[in-house]
Design a protein around this motif. Structure first.
Motif, PDB file in Angstrom:
ATOM      1  N   TRP A 132       7.118  11.879  -4.773  1.00 49.58           N
ATOM      2  CA  TRP A 132       6.027  10.926  -4.542  1.00 49.58           C
ATOM      3  C   TRP A 132       5.495  10.411  -5.885  1.00 49.58           C
ATOM      4  O   TRP A 132       5.291   9.219  -6.072  1.00 49.58           O
ATOM      5  N   SER A 133       5.290  11.336  -6.818  1.00 48.69           N
ATOM      6  CA  SER A 133       4.762  10.970  -8.136  1.00 48.69           C
ATOM      7  C   SER A 133       5.706  10.044  -8.902  1.00 48.69           C
ATOM      8  O   SER A 133       5.254   9.125  -9.571  1.00 48.69           O
ATOM      9  N   THR A 134       6.999  10.298  -8.814  1.00 44.34           N
ATOM     10  CA  THR A 134       7.948   9.486  -9.576  1.00 44.34           C
ATOM     11  C   THR A 134       8.298   8.179  -8.884  1.00 44.34           C
ATOM     12  O   THR A 134       8.497   7.165  -9.553  1.00 44.34           O
ATOM     13  N   ALA A 135       8.346   8.165  -7.550  1.00 45.79           N
ATOM     14  CA  ALA A 135       8.796   6.966  -6.836  1.00 45.79           C
ATOM     15  C   ALA A 135       7.683   6.052  -6.345  1.00 45.79           C
ATOM     16  O   ALA A 135       7.886   4.850  -6.203  1.00 45.79           O
ATOM     17  N   VAL A 145       8.438  15.701  10.435  1.00 43.76           N
ATOM     18  CA  VAL A 145       9.127  14.973   9.369  1.00 43.76           C
ATOM     19  C   VAL A 145       8.940  15.708   8.049  1.00 43.76           C
ATOM     20  O   VAL A 145       7.840  16.152   7.728  1.00 43.76           O
ATOM     21  N   ASN A 146      10.020  15.814   7.276  1.00 44.96           N
ATOM     22  CA  ASN A 146       9.932  16.381   5.932  1.00 44.96           C
ATOM     23  C   ASN A 146       9.884  15.253   4.909  1.00 44.96           C
ATOM     24  O   ASN A 146      10.660  14.300   4.980  1.00 44.96           O
ATOM     25  N   LEU A 147       8.950  15.349   3.955  1.00 40.46           N
ATOM     26  CA  LEU A 147       8.894  14.384   2.862  1.00 40.46           C
ATOM     27  C   LEU A 147       9.927  14.809   1.821  1.00 40.46           C
ATOM     28  O   LEU A 147       9.762  15.823   1.146  1.00 40.46           O
ATOM     29  N   GLU A 148      10.997  14.032   1.710  1.00 44.08           N
ATOM     30  CA  GLU A 148      12.080  14.357   0.786  1.00 44.08           C
ATOM     31  C   GLU A 148      11.579  14.373  -0.655  1.00 44.08           C
ATOM     32  O   GLU A 148      10.900  13.448  -1.093  1.00 44.08           O
ATOM     33  N   GLY A 149      11.902  15.439  -1.358  1.00 41.94           N
ATOM     34  CA  GLY A 149      11.527  15.538  -2.765  1.00 41.94           C
ATOM     35  C   GLY A 149      10.101  15.959  -3.007  1.00 41.94           C
ATOM     36  O   GLY A 149       9.689  16.139  -4.148  1.00 41.94           O
ATOM     37  N   GLY A 150       9.305  16.088  -1.937  1.00 39.46           N
ATOM     38  CA  GLY A 150       7.941  16.561  -2.040  1.00 39.46           C
ATOM     39  C   GLY A 150       7.037  15.692  -2.897  1.00 39.46           C
ATOM     40  O   GLY A 150       7.298  14.506  -3.125  1.00 39.46           O
ATOM     41  N   PRO A 208      11.993   9.470   2.774  1.00 38.62           N
ATOM     42  CA  PRO A 208      11.769   9.372   1.332  1.00 38.62           C
ATOM     43  C   PRO A 208      10.314   8.962   1.098  1.00 38.62           C
ATOM     44  O   PRO A 208       9.653   8.445   2.006  1.00 38.62           O
ATOM     45  N   PRO A 209       9.806   9.168  -0.091  1.00 36.10           N
ATOM     46  CA  PRO A 209       8.406   8.824  -0.360  1.00 36.10           C
ATOM     47  C   PRO A 209       8.066   7.370  -0.019  1.00 36.10           C
ATOM     48  O   PRO A 209       6.972   7.090   0.465  1.00 36.10           O
ATOM     49  N   GLU A 210       9.002   6.472  -0.241  1.00 36.70           N
ATOM     50  CA  GLU A 210       8.743   5.059   0.041  1.00 36.70           C
ATOM     51  C   GLU A 210       8.480   4.804   1.530  1.00 36.70           C
ATOM     52  O   GLU A 210       7.690   3.929   1.878  1.00 36.70           O
ATOM     53  N   GLU A 211       9.119   5.575   2.388  1.00 37.83           N
ATOM     54  CA  GLU A 211       8.890   5.423   3.835  1.00 37.83           C
ATOM     55  C   GLU A 211       7.485   5.895   4.206  1.00 37.83           C
ATOM     56  O   GLU A 211       6.800   5.262   5.009  1.00 37.83           O
ATOM     57  N   LEU A 212       7.062   7.002   3.633  1.00 37.75           N
ATOM     58  CA  LEU A 212       5.686   7.456   3.891  1.00 37.75           C
ATOM     59  C   LEU A 212       4.703   6.409   3.382  1.00 37.75           C
ATOM     60  O   LEU A 212       3.741   6.078   4.071  1.00 37.75           O
ATOM     61  N   ARG A 213       4.918   5.864   2.205  1.00 40.28           N
ATOM     62  CA  ARG A 213       4.030   4.827   1.657  1.00 40.28           C
ATOM     63  C   ARG A 213       3.952   3.632   2.610  1.00 40.28           C
ATOM     64  O   ARG A 213       2.876   3.118   2.889  1.00 40.28           O
TER      65      ARG A 213
END
Length: 119
Positions: A108-111, A99-104, A11-16
């Motif tokens: 990322w913009s919303t979360a 790894v795929n970024l879920e939701g693209g 999820p975006p939070e994991e990439l962050r």
């Protein structure tokens, strides 16, 4: 042939979290150039930021293998569909740690970063 290999999904939070920890990552944006002009995930200088539209990934396979060099390869697109297909395709060809970024970038913009424009 339909890709058969499943890949990890963050999820975006994991990439962050991993960016904040300065992990050595390679991030691949598979969107079209016009989309990249609208917005992109801002990445620190420690991260290798690549842009290869999905249709050009097959011809860049060897170069991608070389540049990844054992680092996780995080792939994103607009909503996560093209990036998931790309991630599976690369994994089917022996690329590890894909790894795929879920939701693209939209997720990322919303979360994570509402400063990244949505489209």
């Amino acid at each position: 042939m339909i890709p058969t290999t499943d890949v990890r999904r963050w999820p975006p939070e994991e990439l962050r979290r991993r960016l904040d920890a300065s992990e050595p990552l390679v991030v691949l944006d598979v969107r079209e150039p016009e989309e990249r002009l609208l917005s992109a995930i801002p990445l620190p200088p420690s991260v290798l930021d690549l842009h290869v539209p999905i249709g050009h990934v097959p011809e860049r396979l060897d170069a991608l293998r070389e540049v990844v060099a054992g680092r996780p390869l995080v792939i994103y697109c607009h909503h996560g569909v093209r990036s998931l297909a790309t991630a599976r395709w690369l994994a089917d060809r022996g690329m590890a740690d894909v790894v795929n970024l879920e939701g693209g970038i939209d997720a990322w913009s919303t979360a994570v970063d509402p400063g990244v424009p949505r489209y």
